[in-house]
Design a protein around this motif. Structure first.
Motif, PDB file in Angstrom:
ATOM      1  N   THR A  28      -7.624   2.291   1.348  1.00 30.90           N
ATOM      2  CA  THR A  28      -7.625   3.397   0.380  1.00 30.90           C
ATOM      3  C   THR A  28      -8.744   3.217  -0.643  1.00 30.90           C
ATOM      4  OG1 THR A  28      -5.236   3.697   0.626  1.00 30.90           O
ATOM      5  CG2 THR A  28      -6.232   4.554  -1.397  1.00 30.90           C
ATOM      6  N   SER A  30     -12.715   4.910  -2.350  1.00 33.35           N
ATOM      7  CA  SER A  30     -13.952   5.606  -1.989  1.00 33.35           C
ATOM      8  C   SER A  30     -14.775   4.835  -0.948  1.00 33.35           C
ATOM      9  CB  SER A  30     -14.790   5.843  -3.244  1.00 33.35           C
ATOM     10  OG  SER A  30     -15.085   4.593  -3.858  1.00 33.35           O
ATOM     11  N   THR A  31     -14.547   3.531  -0.818  1.00 28.71           N
ATOM     12  CA  THR A  31     -15.282   2.768   0.204  1.00 28.71           C
ATOM     13  C   THR A  31     -14.568   2.881   1.551  1.00 28.71           C
ATOM     14  OG1 THR A  31     -15.873   1.215  -1.557  1.00 28.71           O
ATOM     15  CG2 THR A  31     -16.373   0.549   0.710  1.00 28.71           C
ATOM     16  N   GLU A 107      -1.038  -1.270   0.481  1.00 29.68           N
ATOM     17  CA  GLU A 107      -2.217  -2.024   0.941  1.00 29.68           C
ATOM     18  C   GLU A 107      -1.819  -3.462   1.227  1.00 29.68           C
ATOM     19  OE1 GLU A 107      -4.846  -1.399  -2.366  1.00 29.68           O
ATOM     20  OE2 GLU A 107      -5.918   0.210  -1.350  1.00 29.68           O
ATOM     21  N   LYS A 125     -18.991  -5.264  -6.998  1.00 30.59           N
ATOM     22  CA  LYS A 125     -17.607  -5.768  -7.046  1.00 30.59           C
ATOM     23  C   LYS A 125     -17.552  -7.295  -7.108  1.00 30.59           C
ATOM     24  CE  LYS A 125     -16.130  -1.511  -6.415  1.00 30.59           C
ATOM     25  NZ  LYS A 125     -15.279  -1.119  -5.311  1.00 30.59           N
TER      26      LYS A 125
HETATM   27  O1  DER Z   1      -7.116   0.774  -5.259  1.00 33.62           O
HETATM   28  C1  DER Z   1      -7.516   0.070  -4.356  1.00 33.62           C
HETATM   29  O2  DER Z   1      -6.946  -0.988  -3.982  1.00 33.62           O
HETATM   30  C2  DER Z   1      -8.851   0.392  -3.731  1.00 33.62           C
HETATM   31  O3  DER Z   1      -8.947  -0.170  -2.447  1.00 33.62           O
HETATM   32  C3  DER Z   1      -9.900  -0.231  -4.630  1.00 33.62           C
HETATM   33  O4  DER Z   1      -9.612  -1.544  -4.730  1.00 33.62           O
HETATM   34  C4  DER Z   1     -11.322  -0.019  -4.119  1.00 33.62           C
HETATM   35  O5  DER Z   1     -11.614   1.301  -4.357  1.00 33.62           O
HETATM   36  P1  DER Z   1     -13.133   1.808  -4.274  1.00 33.62           P
HETATM   37  O6  DER Z   1     -13.589   1.495  -2.873  1.00 33.62           O
HETATM   38  O7  DER Z   1     -13.011   3.286  -4.541  1.00 33.62           O
HETATM   39  O8  DER Z   1     -13.919   1.073  -5.327  1.00 33.62           O
END
Ligand code: DER
Length: 235
Positions: A28, A30-31, A107, A125
């Motif tokens: 879940t 944007s990546t 998750e 990150k």
């Molecule tokens: O909420 C979550 O665990 C998402 O995986 C987050 O950790 C990464 O979200 P992003 O890819 O939008 O930065």
């Protein structure tokens, strides 16, 4: 390259490890969204067959449904071949902070059931140690007496100058509700929280806490996309 292009590069690299017939944990955020798009594209092209997706959120479920990816759940597939998901922070030992999108419980359930868990991030990150960035460390709690639980969490990490905030829906004063009907307390640390395993155990011992966003010793592969290209590191 924009941050989203980096996310897409990392996601596409991870999908190279998907084989036909796999049961896939669909992450879940944007990546991970790019990975789900790519899986659907390869299914449509016939380059991937017999994939079953286990979504880690209602949002990812809806995306996968709209793209025609066959879906199932952990009750039907208690063992997942490969999970692909993003993260908010990654330390050198591949410990993660996740959950700023609010999906940490599902998750963690899916990724803990996965034989392999590929984390896909852009280089922003990467951190020295998790929880030290002063950004949110999410904790999913039951709504019942949430102020009490918030106080107990702050007291746990008093030395680290921890402050907890109830997460609200964007541009609203209503508490955010997770896919599981729970609340999220975001913890902010002024100093290092110390031993991560001890911190994890202490949080989970609190009655009223459902799960937290530290994913310790769970990722098996890290794919990072940066200005110098995409790197892959196995645990
Ligand atoms: O909420 C979550 O665990 C998402 O995986 C987050 O950790 C990464 O979200 P992003 O890819 O939008 O930065």
């Amino acid at each position: 390259l924009t941050q989203d292009e980096l996310k897409k590069m990392a996601a596409y690299k991870a999908v190279e490890f998907v084989q036909s017939g796999m049961v896939l944990g669909l992450g879940t955020g944007s990546t991970a969204k790019h990975a789900v798009d790519r899986i659907a594209e390869l299914l449509k092209q016939g380059k991937l067959k017999n994939i079953v997706g286990i979504p880690t959120s209602n949002m990812t479920r809806d995306q996968a449904v709209s793209l025609g990816i066959p879906l199932s759940d952990l009750d039907t597939h208690p063992i997942v071949d490969l999970a692909i998901d993003g993260a908010d922070e990654v330390d050198p030992e591949m410990n993660l902070v996740k959950g700023r999108g609010g999906s940490l419980l599902r998750e963690k359930m899916v990724e803990a059931a996965s034989k392999k868990f590929i984390v896909i991030v852009d280089e922003s990150k990467l951190v020295k140690h998790i929880g030290g960035s002063g950004l949110a460390m999410p904790v999913e709690i039951v709504p019942f007496c949430w102020k009490f639980t918030l106080k107990r969490l702050e007291m746990l990490f008093m030395e680290a100058g921890c402050v907890g905030k109830l997460r609200l829906f964007k541009d609203s004063d209503k508490p955010f509700i997770t896919d599981n009907g729970n609340y999220i307390i975001d913890l902010y640390f002024k100093k290092d929280m110390g031993d991560l395993k001890a911190a994890s155990d202490a949080i989970l011992r609190l009655a009223g806490v459902v799960e937290h966003g530290m994913f310790l010793d769970m990722a098996t592969t890290l794919i990072v996309a940066g200005e110098f290209g995409v790197t892959l590191k196995n645990k």
